[in-house]
Design a protein around this motif. Structure first.
Motif, mmCIF file in Angstrom:
data_model
loop_
_atom_site.group_PDB
_atom_site.id
_atom_site.type_symbol
_atom_site.label_atom_id
_atom_site.label_comp_id
_atom_site.label_asym_id
_atom_site.label_seq_id
_atom_site.Cartn_x
_atom_site.Cartn_y
_atom_site.Cartn_z
ATOM 1 N N CYS A 101 0.728 -1.219 -0.100
ATOM 2 C CA CYS A 101 -0.036 -0.048 -0.012
ATOM 3 C C CYS A 101 0.890 1.227 -0.181
ATOM 4 C CB CYS A 101 -1.005 -0.070 1.389
ATOM 5 S SG CYS A 101 -2.081 1.376 1.607
ATOM 6 N N THR A 102 2.019 1.062 0.637
ATOM 7 C CA THR A 102 2.919 2.290 0.749
ATOM 8 C C THR A 102 3.157 2.514 -0.837
ATOM 9 O OG1 THR A 102 3.615 1.523 2.720
ATOM 10 C CG2 THR A 102 5.338 2.891 1.836
ATOM 11 N N ASP A 103 3.714 1.611 -1.287
ATOM 12 C CA ASP A 103 4.132 1.589 -2.803
ATOM 13 C C ASP A 103 2.887 2.286 -3.703
ATOM 14 O OD1 ASP A 103 6.623 0.897 -3.568
ATOM 15 O OD2 ASP A 103 6.069 -0.952 -4.544
ATOM 16 N N LEU A 222 -4.793 -0.054 -1.375
ATOM 17 C CA LEU A 222 -5.246 -1.076 -0.734
ATOM 18 C C LEU A 222 -3.971 -1.827 -0.318
ATOM 19 C CD1 LEU A 222 -7.898 -2.762 -2.893
ATOM 20 C CD2 LEU A 222 -8.252 -1.600 -0.689
ATOM 21 N N SER A 223 -4.060 -2.528 0.933
ATOM 22 C CA SER A 223 -3.002 -3.024 1.488
ATOM 23 C C SER A 223 -3.095 -4.730 1.629
ATOM 24 C CB SER A 223 -2.438 -2.680 2.809
ATOM 25 O OG SER A 223 -1.648 -3.525 3.422
ATOM 26 N N PHE A 224 -2.242 -5.585 1.016
ATOM 27 C CA PHE A 224 -2.477 -6.828 1.337
ATOM 28 C C PHE A 224 -1.372 -7.565 2.478
ATOM 29 C CE2 PHE A 224 -4.273 -6.207 -2.762
ATOM 30 C CZ PHE A 224 -5.557 -6.117 -2.486
ATOM 31 N N THR A 227 -1.164 -8.494 8.004
ATOM 32 C CA THR A 227 -2.231 -7.849 9.399
ATOM 33 C C THR A 227 -3.777 -7.519 8.608
ATOM 34 O OG1 THR A 227 -1.092 -5.620 8.916
ATOM 35 C CG2 THR A 227 -0.368 -7.178 10.652
ATOM 36 N N LYS A 228 -3.661 -7.543 7.155
ATOM 37 C CA LYS A 228 -4.864 -7.129 6.659
ATOM 38 C C LYS A 228 -5.846 -8.049 6.433
ATOM 39 C CE LYS A 228 -3.466 -2.612 6.498
ATOM 40 N NZ LYS A 228 -2.331 -2.440 7.169
ATOM 41 N N ASN A 229 -7.147 -7.616 5.965
ATOM 42 C CA ASN A 229 -8.212 -8.927 5.653
ATOM 43 C C ASN A 229 -7.869 -9.831 4.667
ATOM 44 O OD1 ASN A 229 -9.346 -6.866 7.295
ATOM 45 N ND2 ASN A 229 -11.328 -7.000 6.380
HETATM 46 C C1 LIG Z 1 -1.235 -1.214 6.694
HETATM 47 C C2 LIG Z 1 -1.481 0.127 6.009
HETATM 48 C C3 LIG Z 1 -0.598 0.857 5.311
HETATM 49 C C4 LIG Z 1 0.693 0.267 4.702
HETATM 50 O O1 LIG Z 1 0.303 -0.816 4.032
HETATM 51 P P1 LIG Z 1 1.433 -1.726 3.627
HETATM 52 O O2 LIG Z 1 1.110 -2.656 2.512
HETATM 53 O O3 LIG Z 1 2.078 -2.322 4.356
HETATM 54 O O4 LIG Z 1 2.650 -0.761 2.704
HETATM 55 C C5 LIG Z 1 -1.003 2.142 5.098
HETATM 56 N N1 LIG Z 1 -1.841 2.758 5.665
HETATM 57 C C6 LIG Z 1 -2.602 2.133 6.576
HETATM 58 C C7 LIG Z 1 -3.731 3.020 6.897
HETATM 59 C C8 LIG Z 1 -2.484 0.987 6.931
HETATM 60 O O5 LIG Z 1 -3.119 0.238 7.912
#
Ligand SMILES: *Cc1c(COP(=O)(O)O)cnc(C)c1O
Length: 424
Positions: A101-103, A222-224, A227-229
């Motif tokens: 998600c950072t990317d 979105l983040s995968f 820790t995410k769903n």
């Molecule tokens: C987890 C998270 C991110 C970062 O996600 P990555 O996939 O680890 O880069 C960014 N913003 C929020 C709100 C998050 O919870």
């Protein structure tokens, strides 16, 4: 059958027994004190982890399929399946699968040509990436406070920070609960040059008045992360509303080249066209992820069920325990990313976390407000006060929450936390 015992070792110091080791004709068995105690008493006290990365069952099959296909890099068949699934769910112009998600947020900052002199408004109560992706492009950050109802960005706070230097506002749907999307849209309608971006790391498949989270902003991410769903260790996606942005994003995502157009047969060779980086996800990871995304309905139903169980158990005791529970605004649907409660003070919260940990139940606090962090102050031109973020950060505790959690685990968490608060 008769097996002879060769040796038995009791390992201990002066006060306690550590383990017992049995050697049986070349085989060695070691019992730790806890397991020995459990064997003798039949009394097993479960350890509940805060998070267990979810799996759906088909990960092995798909990863193996990817390995056999010989396509392991970005832009492969599983990555395409993931992005198609997400694109259909959100009815957007384009979805690019990224390594995180950072990317995806960094790609957004590049697509908006964020540069020194630009200001980006982000909530103080969020993960660093929401802010970092823009700060590293040279943007000046301004931190908005959050509202107590949704823990999302506070529209009045945003209004107070807007001026001609502001290029974008980033919102987060904390815990999967929609932020004040209507308020933000009404405010930003008066500032047509300001772009709305959704850091939707928590909100995949959540809804606001029947519309999917992640479809309000010009870009959403979105983040995968594990820790995410839905997870593949590390992974992410960028959802794009317009065709024009999608076309440029396809170049930036692939080291600044027009390789995508080449693969589609639209140009006869590909070359360097624009800025960019190597943002694309490997097809091994996309294969792992697809196993989960294709079971989205099932996974979200299991998580909705956990939320409902926590609510059902905690609502009757919340007044007595001085806990406040999250609420989902009318006509909104949570994405069930987590379950949190608020205690009355930081001391109560910290005690709850440490006492529960001692009893095998792992809880977690959350973000340290960015406006008060060292880097947050460095990247900001204003010394802001975000009192709600500071207050919430001190009192919020996240309870164990993961897709494979069983109903007896939820019961156990609630029982342990109830005991801890009653006896503190
Ligand atoms: C987890 C998270 C991110 C970062 O996600 P990555 O996939 O680890 O880069 C960014 N913003 C929020 C709100 C998050 O919870």
């Amino acid at each position: 059958m008769h097996i002879s015992l060769e040796s038995i070792i009791f390992s201990h110091d002066n006060t306690s027994l550590h383990f017992v080791e049995f050697r049986l004709v070349g085989l060695c068995f070691k019992l730790t004190l806890t397991s020995l105690n459990e064997c003798l008493t039949g009394n097993v006290s479960p350890v509940i982890r805060f998070n267990v990365p979810s799996t759906s069952g088909n990960e092995h099959t798909y990863v193996e399929q990817a390995m056999r296909s010989g396509y392991l890099a970005s832009g492969g068949p599983f990555s395409t399946r993931c992005s198609q699934l997400l694109q259909e769910a959100h009815e957007c112009a384009g979805v690019l699968m990224t390594t995180s998600c950072t990317d995806a947020l960094e790609l957004t900052a590049l697509l908006l040509d964020i540069a020194p002199g630009d200001t980006v408004i982000v909530p103080s109560f969020t993960f660093t990436s929401t802010a970092l992706a823009f700060a590293r492009q040279g943007a000046n950050l301004r931190f908005a406070d959050i509202e107590r109802r949704t823990m999302g960005i506070d529209v009045e706070s945003v209004a107070a920070l807007l001026d001609d230097s502001v290029r974008a506002v980033v919102c987060v749907h904390y815990a999967g609960i929609p932020c004040d999307v209507d308020g933000l849209r009404d405010l930003l309608a008066e500032f047509p040059k300001v772009v709305l971006i959704e850091d939707n790391a928590h909100g995949l498949f959540g809804e606001h008045k029947g519309q999917k989270l992640g479809t309000f902003g010009r870009f959403s991410t979105l983040s995968f992360h594990e820790t995410k769903n839905f997870q593949c260790g590390e992974g992410g996606a960028l959802l794009i509303r317009s065709e024009d942005d999608t076309e440029r994003a396809q170049v930036l995502v692939d080291k600044g080249t027009n390789r995508k157009a080449f693969l589609l047969g639209n140009v006869d060779k590909y070359s360097w066209r624009d800025t960019g980086s190597s943002f694309g996800i490997s097809d091994l990871q996309a294969a792992f992820l697809y196993a989960q995304l294709e079971r989205a309905t099932e996974i979200q139903a299991a998580r909705a069920n956990l939320t409902a169980m926590y609510r059902e158990r905690l609502e009757p005791v919340a007044p007595e325990l001085n806990l406040s529970l999250p609420s989902v605004p009318d006509s909104c649907r949570s994405a069930h990313h987590m379950f949190y409660v608020l205690t009355t003070t930081q001391a109560v919260r910290d005690n709850l976390i440490s006492e529960c940990k001692g009893r095998g139940v792992n809880m977690a606090f959350h973000y340290v407000p960015l406006h008060s962090s060292e880097a947050g102050r460095r990247f900001s031109d204003t010394d802001q006060d975000c009192p709600v973020s500071t207050d919430v950060s001190a009192r919020l505790v996240r309870l164990p929450f993961y897709t494979s959690m069983r109903s007896q685990d939820v019961e156990h968490v609630v029982q342990v936390m109830t005991e801890v608060i009653r006896t503190s």
